[in-house]
Scaffold this active site. Sequence first.
Site, PDB file in Angstrom:
ATOM      1  N   ARG A 276      32.153  31.710  36.398  1.00 48.17           N
ATOM      2  CA  ARG A 276      32.166  31.307  37.625  1.00 48.17           C
ATOM      3  C   ARG A 276      32.328  29.615  37.660  1.00 48.17           C
ATOM      4  NH1 ARG A 276      29.179  35.934  37.464  1.00 48.17           N
ATOM      5  NH2 ARG A 276      27.419  34.785  37.016  1.00 48.17           N
TER       6      ARG A 276
ATOM      7  N   GLU B  98      17.699  36.283  27.462  1.00 43.82           N
ATOM      8  CA  GLU B  98      16.516  36.819  27.470  1.00 43.82           C
ATOM      9  C   GLU B  98      16.169  38.039  26.335  1.00 43.82           C
ATOM     10  OE1 GLU B  98      14.332  39.778  30.905  1.00 43.82           O
ATOM     11  OE2 GLU B  98      16.115  38.997  31.221  1.00 43.82           O
TER      12      GLU B  98
END
Length: 176
Positions: A59, A96
């Site tokens: 993006r 993560e």
Amino acid sequence: MAHVTDYIRTIPDFPHEGIMFRDVTTLFADRDGLRLAIEGLVAACDGLEIDTVAGLEARGFILGGALADRLGTGFVPIRKKGKLPGRTISQSYKLEYGEAEVELHDDALHRGQKVLLVDDLLATGGTAEAGIKLIERLGAEVVACAFIIDLKDLGGRKLLEGLGHRVEALCAYEGD
């Protein structure tokens, strides 16, 4: 008066339970929302000397191209590993659950060039930090990092500012 948050959709429990996903695709899809975001990011950079805009995949490409056009600069993509055709430098960063890598063409920037780093969202700051390291390895200088959204509780702003970088965000959300 409209604000970018008016155009951002929140999707509860995506990608898993307990996450409030901030979806900017609704912002990008609306011509007024997109214009508001671009104008806000341009205003946030007012007074900065910027030679080029670097956008983080994916993006950051949407925002970066539009910002480069408005600022009268070039645009450089920072891509996921294996997506650029020429010679590249790479930088890994932690996710993560595991690691990822981003790359930049080794001739995309030059020493002393002033760069605005752009993405849609700042969470932990790992991807942005990797992008900064790539830019600096080529001798360029990151003059600011600009985002639409800052997820305040995830610490990305604190990380980037702790590294000495200016951080601009059009809005912030508590939690994740």
